[in-house]
Design a protein around this motif. Structure first.
Motif, PDB file in Angstrom:
ATOM      1  N   UNK A 183      51.302  40.159  45.385  1.00  0.00           N
ATOM      2  CA  UNK A 183      50.389  41.248  45.033  1.00  0.00           C
ATOM      3  C   UNK A 183      49.017  40.676  44.753  1.00  0.00           C
ATOM      4  N   UNK A 184      48.004  41.463  45.095  1.00  0.00           N
ATOM      5  CA  UNK A 184      46.617  41.041  44.916  1.00  0.00           C
ATOM      6  C   UNK A 184      46.245  41.111  43.443  1.00  0.00           C
ATOM      7  N   UNK A 185      45.532  40.102  42.961  1.00  0.00           N
ATOM      8  CA  UNK A 185      45.109  40.084  41.560  1.00  0.00           C
ATOM      9  C   UNK A 185      43.747  40.751  41.372  1.00  0.00           C
TER      10      UNK A 185
ATOM     11  N   UNK B  69      46.623  44.756  42.534  1.00  0.00           N
ATOM     12  CA  UNK B  69      48.005  45.191  42.350  1.00  0.00           C
ATOM     13  C   UNK B  69      48.713  45.610  43.628  1.00  0.00           C
ATOM     14  N   UNK B  70      47.989  45.700  44.730  1.00  0.00           N
ATOM     15  CA  UNK B  70      48.622  46.098  45.996  1.00  0.00           C
ATOM     16  C   UNK B  70      49.580  45.018  46.456  1.00  0.00           C
TER      17      UNK B  70
ATOM     18  N   UNK C 167      44.646  32.113  46.521  1.00  0.00           N
ATOM     19  CA  UNK C 167      44.366  32.011  45.085  1.00  0.00           C
ATOM     20  C   UNK C 167      44.404  33.374  44.399  1.00  0.00           C
ATOM     21  N   UNK C 168      44.287  34.452  45.187  1.00  0.00           N
ATOM     22  CA  UNK C 168      44.237  35.800  44.634  1.00  0.00           C
ATOM     23  C   UNK C 168      45.500  36.600  44.923  1.00  0.00           C
ATOM     24  N   UNK C 169      46.551  35.909  45.346  1.00  0.00           N
ATOM     25  CA  UNK C 169      47.846  36.535  45.599  1.00  0.00           C
ATOM     26  C   UNK C 169      48.886  35.872  44.699  1.00  0.00           C
ATOM     27  N   UNK C 170      49.631  36.676  43.939  1.00  0.00           N
ATOM     28  CA  UNK C 170      50.710  36.142  43.092  1.00  0.00           C
ATOM     29  C   UNK C 170      52.025  36.781  43.538  1.00  0.00           C
ATOM     30  N   UNK C 171      53.105  36.043  43.379  1.00  0.00           N
ATOM     31  CA  UNK C 171      54.418  36.581  43.784  1.00  0.00           C
ATOM     32  C   UNK C 171      54.776  37.819  42.965  1.00  0.00           C
TER      33      UNK C 171
END
Length: 97
Positions: free
Chosen positions: A41-43, A65-66, A92-96
């Protein structure tokens, strides 16, 4: 005596012409398209680009949040999205999820 053996280049041209007429295309450099993926999801607001480069054209934006399906492999700081070699976002702007 004449030989019926044609040069390899000529045979390759005949083969490629026949294959193209049947709709068969050569494989492209999309080996990464088969890479394992996971939910991310995008931070923050995040640009989606056509290549893994900051100078690449932007084709869309992810909202904070997408959720997206993205490659586990990071290439020059980007993750490939949706198993599509033409959609990349900054790792860097994507988290699991």
């Amino acid at each position: 005596m004449r030989s019926n053996i044609r040069p390899v280049g000529a045979l390759a041209a005949v083969f490629l012409t026949a294959a193209a007429s049947l709709g068969v295309t050569a494989p492209t450099a999309r080996a990464e398209a088969a890479a394992p993926t996971a939910c991310f999801k995008a931070t923050t607001w995040l640009n989606v680009r056509t290549r893994p480069a900051n100078a690449a054209p932007i084709v869309e934006r992810l909202q904070p949040g997408q959720k997206v399906q993205a490659s586990l492999k990071v290439t020059t700081g980007f993750r490939m999205l949706w198993n599509n070699a033409n959609r990349w976002a900054g790792a860097a702007y994507l988290v699991k999820c």
